[in-house]
Design a protein around this motif. Structure first.
Motif, PDB file in Angstrom:
ATOM      1  N   TYR A 166       0.850  -1.190   0.000  1.00  0.00           N
ATOM      2  CA  TYR A 166       0.000   0.000   0.000  1.00  0.00           C
ATOM      3  C   TYR A 166       0.885   1.239   0.000  1.00  0.00           C
ATOM      4  O   TYR A 166       1.677   1.446   0.937  1.00  0.00           O
ATOM      5  CB  TYR A 166      -0.897   0.027   1.243  1.00  0.00           C
ATOM      6  CG  TYR A 166      -2.112  -0.850   1.164  1.00  0.00           C
ATOM      7  CD1 TYR A 166      -3.395  -0.300   1.149  1.00  0.00           C
ATOM      8  CD2 TYR A 166      -2.006  -2.229   1.109  1.00  0.00           C
ATOM      9  CE1 TYR A 166      -4.522  -1.108   1.087  1.00  0.00           C
ATOM     10  CE2 TYR A 166      -3.116  -3.047   1.042  1.00  0.00           C
ATOM     11  CZ  TYR A 166      -4.373  -2.479   1.033  1.00  0.00           C
ATOM     12  OH  TYR A 166      -5.490  -3.281   0.966  1.00  0.00           O
TER      13      TYR A 166
ATOM     14  N   ILE B 271      -2.288   0.597  -4.679  1.00  0.00           N
ATOM     15  CA  ILE B 271      -1.998  -0.782  -4.283  1.00  0.00           C
ATOM     16  C   ILE B 271      -1.177  -1.442  -5.376  1.00  0.00           C
ATOM     17  O   ILE B 271      -1.572  -1.460  -6.544  1.00  0.00           O
ATOM     18  CB  ILE B 271      -3.288  -1.588  -4.031  1.00  0.00           C
ATOM     19  CG1 ILE B 271      -4.096  -0.954  -2.899  1.00  0.00           C
ATOM     20  CG2 ILE B 271      -2.957  -3.038  -3.690  1.00  0.00           C
ATOM     21  CD1 ILE B 271      -5.423  -1.642  -2.637  1.00  0.00           C
TER      22      ILE B 271
ATOM     23  N   THR C 119      -4.603   6.516  -2.279  1.00  0.00           N
ATOM     24  CA  THR C 119      -4.019   5.200  -2.038  1.00  0.00           C
ATOM     25  C   THR C 119      -3.721   4.488  -3.348  1.00  0.00           C
ATOM     26  O   THR C 119      -4.520   4.509  -4.286  1.00  0.00           O
ATOM     27  CB  THR C 119      -4.976   4.325  -1.203  1.00  0.00           C
ATOM     28  OG1 THR C 119      -5.232   4.984   0.044  1.00  0.00           O
ATOM     29  CG2 THR C 119      -4.383   2.950  -0.933  1.00  0.00           C
TER      30      THR C 119
END
Length: 280
Positions: A32, A41, A39
């Motif tokens: 992350y 990923i 955010t």
């Protein structure tokens, strides 16, 4: 009884097939990135670049990337992050041996979609990543599609240490087998695409003023985060019915919209696997 059992399996089969449409990535290979814009990923690929994945995990767990930034961002190309000052201390700074490709193991799950590709002899999927293969040399590698993550280096092939980049533009496939790719972005590409860029007339792509760079607030392994802080993301399986239908339709251009049907060849970077967020 045997007939009834077979009928029972037949009735269950749609549900069984549905389960195979999607996979949940291993939390031990998920990173992350918390940027000032949101955010991101990243799924890591230890099967193709184990040394680079191990290094990236070490740096993440050390907190090395926390507070650093994307200091080289070239529109239509890549966004590079790390320590441009080379002043931040780390226990993981030794140069890495290049991992541009791997020798395909006997149990490789590489699935051919396009042969030949305009650069590679074959392209397709490898463990859910867009990949290339050369059956004559028995080599496999990841493609530089948008969202591909690789280690930066200088001219010496074994010189990567900690800086990494993410492809943000049209696939720079000339970098295939010239850089060590070790992951891809599963979630948050809009955040990456929104990174502050260098001026258009700056060929190096370096953002000279630190205050104009996009920051990495933190980088953490998913396995180190509490369950409630994780995003439950799933990735489409290459063999899923939906993906196979999409590829077939792309090869044939069977929609009535198309009058020129092409030659049936595909650019695999255009057909990356779908992702979805599901309730926990």
């Amino acid at each position: 009884m045997k007939i009834l059992f077979s009928l029972f399996l037949l009735l269950l089969s749609p549900a069984l097939f549905a389960l195979e449409e999607w996979r949940t990535p291993d939390a031990d290979n998920i990173v992350y990135l918390q940027l000032d814009g949101g955010t991101v990923i990243i799924e890591l690929a230890p099967f193709i670049a184990p040394k680079h994945v191990a290094r990236f995990k070490d740096l993440v767990n050390e907190g090395f990337y926390d507070g650093l930034d994307f200091y080289r961002v070239i529109d239509g190309f890549v966004a590079q992050a790390g320590d441009i000052t080379e002043q931040k201390l780390t226990a993981h700074s030794s140069p890495l041996g290049a991992e541009f490709s791997r020798k395909a193991p006997a149990d490789s799950n590489f699935t051919v979609v396009q042969s030949p590709d305009f650069i590679a002899p074959q392209t397709g999927f490898l463990h859910g990543f867009i990949a290339g293969r050369d059956p004559t040399t028995n080599e496999e590698w990841l493609l530089h599609c948008p969202g591909n993550v690789a280690m930066a280096r200088n001219t010496e092939i074994n010189s990567a240490t900690s800086d990494f980049y993410i492809v943000i533009g049209q696939a720079p496939r000339h970098l295939d087998r010239n850089m060590s790719s070790f992951g891809h972005v599963l979630y948050g590409m809009p955040v990456i695409q929104a990174l502050h860029r260098a001026e258009n007339n700056n060929p190096s792509g370096i953002i000279e003023k630190p205050e104009k760079r996009s920051k990495i607030i933190s980088a953490k392994m998913a396995s180190k985060l509490p369950i409630e802080q994780r995003i439950n993301i799933q990735v489409q399986e290459p063999a899923s019915v939906a993906m196979q239908q999409r590829l077939t339709s792309a090869k044939t251009l069977d929609n009535e919209f198309f009058y020129f049907k092409g030659n049936g060849n595909l650019d695999m970077c255009y057909y990356q696997l779908k992702t979805r967020i599901v309730d926990k």
